[in-house]
Motif scaffolding. Sequence first.
Motif, mmCIF file in Angstrom:
data_model
loop_
_atom_site.group_PDB
_atom_site.id
_atom_site.type_symbol
_atom_site.label_atom_id
_atom_site.label_comp_id
_atom_site.label_asym_id
_atom_site.label_seq_id
_atom_site.Cartn_x
_atom_site.Cartn_y
_atom_site.Cartn_z
ATOM 1 N N LEU A 1 0.943 -1.196 -0.086
ATOM 2 C CA LEU A 1 -0.119 0.102 -0.034
ATOM 3 C C LEU A 1 0.833 1.240 0.181
ATOM 4 C CD1 LEU A 1 -2.570 -1.173 2.792
ATOM 5 C CD2 LEU A 1 -2.875 -1.037 0.322
ATOM 6 N N TRP A 2 1.884 1.171 0.709
ATOM 7 C CA TRP A 2 2.783 2.452 0.869
ATOM 8 C C TRP A 2 4.289 2.007 1.216
ATOM 9 C CZ3 TRP A 2 5.402 4.920 4.789
ATOM 10 C CH2 TRP A 2 5.830 6.475 4.542
ATOM 11 N N THR A 3 5.215 2.578 0.699
ATOM 12 C CA THR A 3 6.685 2.378 1.049
ATOM 13 C C THR A 3 7.293 3.705 0.991
ATOM 14 O OG1 THR A 3 6.465 0.138 -0.227
ATOM 15 C CG2 THR A 3 8.599 1.241 0.188
ATOM 16 N N GLY A 4 8.114 3.814 2.073
ATOM 17 C CA GLY A 4 8.952 5.084 2.616
ATOM 18 C C GLY A 4 9.481 5.097 3.586
ATOM 19 N N GLY A 5 10.819 5.839 3.875
ATOM 20 C CA GLY A 5 11.202 5.998 5.077
ATOM 21 C C GLY A 5 11.603 4.770 5.902
ATOM 22 N N GLY A 6 12.058 3.577 4.830
ATOM 23 C CA GLY A 6 12.235 2.549 5.591
ATOM 24 C C GLY A 6 11.091 1.466 5.946
ATOM 25 N N TYR A 7 10.056 1.999 5.616
ATOM 26 C CA TYR A 7 8.611 1.091 6.178
ATOM 27 C C TYR A 7 7.887 0.730 4.932
ATOM 28 C CZ TYR A 7 9.479 2.820 10.841
ATOM 29 O OH TYR A 7 9.992 3.233 12.011
#
Length: 283
Positions: free
Chosen positions: A128-134
């Motif tokens: 759903l979402w990827t960013g900041g290492g998450y």
Amino acid sequence: MRRFAVVSLLVFSVLTLCMGNSQAEVLSQPGVLDSSFRIEFLFGTQSFSYSGATSIRGDFNIRVPLLAGTVELSPSPLISGRFAGAISIFERSGSMMRDPNYTGLTDFVRWQVEPDLGSWEFAGLYHLWTGGGYRYSIVAGYRQETWRHRGEAVNSEGRSRDEFASQIPFLGLQTSMFFPWWKARFEVLGSPFMTRRVSNSLQERGQIIDYSGELSQGGLLEFQMEGNVAVTQNIWCGLHARYLHQELRGDVSGTINDVPTGVRVLSVADSIVTVGVDFTLLF
């Protein structure tokens, strides 16, 4: 059980979406093959009960080591696929309290039961979402799991054989983190659609009882978590833990000394914890 699974999924989604974004230096890149090997120890309880004039109840304390592995491939930023499996090793007999109630009198008998487990699953993840290492993902998959128990009565002549084969389509949510020197994963899975095929045989005190059927009323709820630290750029090691609870019931039929007993209602419940050491290779 189904309501509990739905509420747990909603709570998990709220918690993961509310997590803060830490500054990260490394993101999980598309094309990465994550291959892990685990040595685990499984413990917990399995219980079952049959209703009717001739009732059988059993409570089994499980203690068994496992070999397990998982392969996950991320071909694009949006999707991943994984395959996992586990088998029991060095099976040791555990104790079971079993109550064959033939005459209306309660007479518990202790059994020594040797368990055997084999399972595999495949799943797809939509990120759903990827960013900041998450990375936050929806998980959908299918699991096949088979338990076989072979037992002998303690201080009396008797043998038992129980087989439980489960087919489990599941849905879930996952939060994973990937940083330069450590990574972690949290996952919750649920299934109100699972079925379990049972086949059981009991020989004791001159009685031979056989019964079989399919259970489809109930479901499964499972939590997983793991954390790894980097030994080298491509080799990681860490810990893995899982908690599983499932309850099912359904109609079964059988015989006592080859005489049909009619339809009985069988209820089963498993509460199982697995902990282990994880070794991961990244390609």
